[in-house]
Design an enzyme around this catalytic site. Structure first.
Site, short mmCIF file in Angstrom:
data_model
loop_
_atom_site.label_atom_id
_atom_site.label_comp_id
_atom_site.label_asym_id
_atom_site.label_seq_id
_atom_site.Cartn_x
_atom_site.Cartn_y
_atom_site.Cartn_z
N ASP A 10 35.24 42.14 44.76
CA ASP A 10 35.51 41.55 43.45
C ASP A 10 35.29 42.56 42.33
O ASP A 10 34.41 43.42 42.43
CB ASP A 10 34.59 40.33 43.27
N ASN A 12 38.01 44.24 40.50
CA ASN A 12 39.07 45.22 40.23
C ASN A 12 39.62 45.06 38.81
O ASN A 12 39.90 46.06 38.12
CB ASN A 12 40.24 45.04 41.21
N TRP A 15 37.13 46.31 36.25
CA TRP A 15 37.09 47.78 36.31
C TRP A 15 38.27 48.36 35.54
O TRP A 15 38.13 49.34 34.79
CB TRP A 15 37.14 48.22 37.78
N HIS A 27 43.45 47.51 41.20
CA HIS A 27 43.57 47.14 42.62
C HIS A 27 43.80 48.40 43.46
O HIS A 27 43.31 48.49 44.59
CB HIS A 27 44.72 46.15 42.83
N THR A 56 44.09 32.03 49.09
CA THR A 56 45.13 31.02 48.86
C THR A 56 45.20 30.68 47.36
O THR A 56 46.22 30.15 46.91
CB THR A 56 44.83 29.73 49.67
N LEU A 122 36.19 49.75 65.95
CA LEU A 122 35.95 48.81 64.84
C LEU A 122 37.10 47.81 64.73
O LEU A 122 38.27 48.19 64.73
CB LEU A 122 35.85 49.60 63.53
N ARG A 189 29.03 33.72 44.47
CA ARG A 189 29.57 32.52 45.12
C ARG A 189 30.49 32.93 46.26
O ARG A 189 30.90 34.08 46.36
CB ARG A 189 30.31 31.65 44.09
C1 FPP Z 1 39.33 40.85 43.22
O1 FPP Z 1 39.24 41.49 41.97
C2 FPP Z 1 40.25 41.54 44.06
C3 FPP Z 1 41.42 41.02 44.57
C4 FPP Z 1 41.89 39.65 44.32
C5 FPP Z 1 42.31 41.84 45.38
C6 FPP Z 1 41.65 42.74 46.37
C7 FPP Z 1 42.60 43.76 46.72
C8 FPP Z 1 42.33 45.05 46.97
C9 FPP Z 1 40.99 45.65 47.02
C10 FPP Z 1 43.51 45.92 47.15
C11 FPP Z 1 43.73 46.51 48.45
C12 FPP Z 1 43.65 45.65 49.62
C13 FPP Z 1 44.62 45.61 50.53
C14 FPP Z 1 44.36 45.00 51.86
C15 FPP Z 1 45.92 46.19 50.25
P1 FPP Z 1 39.71 40.71 40.66
O2 FPP Z 1 41.10 41.11 40.35
O3 FPP Z 1 39.48 39.23 40.85
O4 FPP Z 1 38.71 41.29 39.60
P2 FPP Z 1 38.23 40.57 38.26
O5 FPP Z 1 37.44 39.37 38.67
O6 FPP Z 1 37.39 41.62 37.61
O7 FPP Z 1 39.46 40.23 37.47
#
Ligand code: FPP
Length: 236
Positions: A10, A12, A15, A27, A56, A122, A189
């Site tokens: 969580d 991205n 960041w 991402h 989902t 793995l 959570r």
């Molecule tokens: C949550 O951060 C992250 C996601 C919903 C996507 C996770 C995806 C990756 C790490 C990309 C690569 C993975 C694959 C398998 C290609 P958020 O966007 O909810 O962050 P925020 O809460 O700060 O907005």
């Protein structure tokens, strides 16, 4: 040493905002962090690593962001599959990835699954179009079919049967429950992740945003985990 570590990657988006770049760039950085953690988990001898890549509920995001995340998956398979295979990593998907997921991503996933099918190092599980309630509902339906068709009586349904009917069950090599679930970015959570499987999991939360999460922090969380006493409801 935990056998199975699951991660809610969580932060991205935050960041990206902090660094003045697009959410997709966040991402992308998250994917790079994920690559390093796979290598580290493998080196540490962890047997199962599960990441929550797309829930989902994530379909509610903009089309651009959703499409971008699946493009990243295609990019990840394109650039990493050969190395994953060389390192004997076996890829699995937890979730209904054939539903709704763009064709190019499904093709990449199929390629990754086929290429790594015989590996026994793995096991890297990607939770994709994953939701725990959907998973449990699917398991209930599967068991209802068995009772309706007279294969078993409803009184004969056991916890083991339910576990086997989940994505983590028979379809994906009976993955043991996660020993440790890590969530980054300060949120504390489960967000519909592994609800059944997390019954006795330990949790670790860190304020680090996922793209900044390093193999060193991963290792220190695992070290701290190994000092915890787990009793599974019993006494020491
Ligand atoms: C949550 O951060 C992250 C996601 C919903 C996507 C996770 C995806 C990756 C790490 C990309 C690569 C993975 C694959 C398998 C290609 P958020 O966007 O909810 O962050 P925020 O809460 O700060 O907005």
């Amino acid at each position: 040493m935990p056998r199975h570590v699951a991660i809610i990657m969580d932060g991205n988006g935050r960041w990206a905002k902090k660094n003045g770049v697009s959410r997709l760039a966040g991402h992308n950085q998250g994917m790079l962090a994920m690559k390093e953690i796979i290598k580290k988990a493998d080196m540490m001898g962890i047997k199962y690593l599960t990441v929550y890549a797309f829930s989902t509920e994530n379909w509610k995001r903009s089309q651009e962001e959703v499409g971008g995340i699946f493009n990243l998956l295609v990019k990840f398979v394109g650039s990493e599959l050969a190395e994953l295979d060389e390192n004997n990593v076996k890829v699995h998907i937890l979730g209904e990835y054939r539903e709704k997921v763009p064709g190019a991503a499904v093709a990449s996933i199929d390629r990754a699954l086929e290429t790594t099918a015989d590996n026994d190092g793995l096991q890297f599980n990607i939770a994709l179009n994953y939701g725990s309630r959907a998973e449990i509902t699917r398991a209930v339906k599967r068991i209802c079919h068995l009772t309706e068709s007279g294969v078993i009586k409803s009184e004969e349904v056991t916890e083991e049967m339910i576990a086997m009917a989940l994505y983590t069950g028979n379809d994906n090599g009976n993955i043991p429950d996660p020993d440790l679930i890590i969530r980054t970015s300060g949120e504390e959570r489960l967000s519909n992740f592994l609800l059944w499987q997390a019954a006795y999991s330990e949790f670790a939360f860190t304020d680090t945003l996922w793209p900044d999460f390093t193999p060193e922090e991963f290792e220190s969380i695992i070290e701290e985990f190994s000092t915890r006493g787990r009793r599974f409801g019993g006494r020491i």
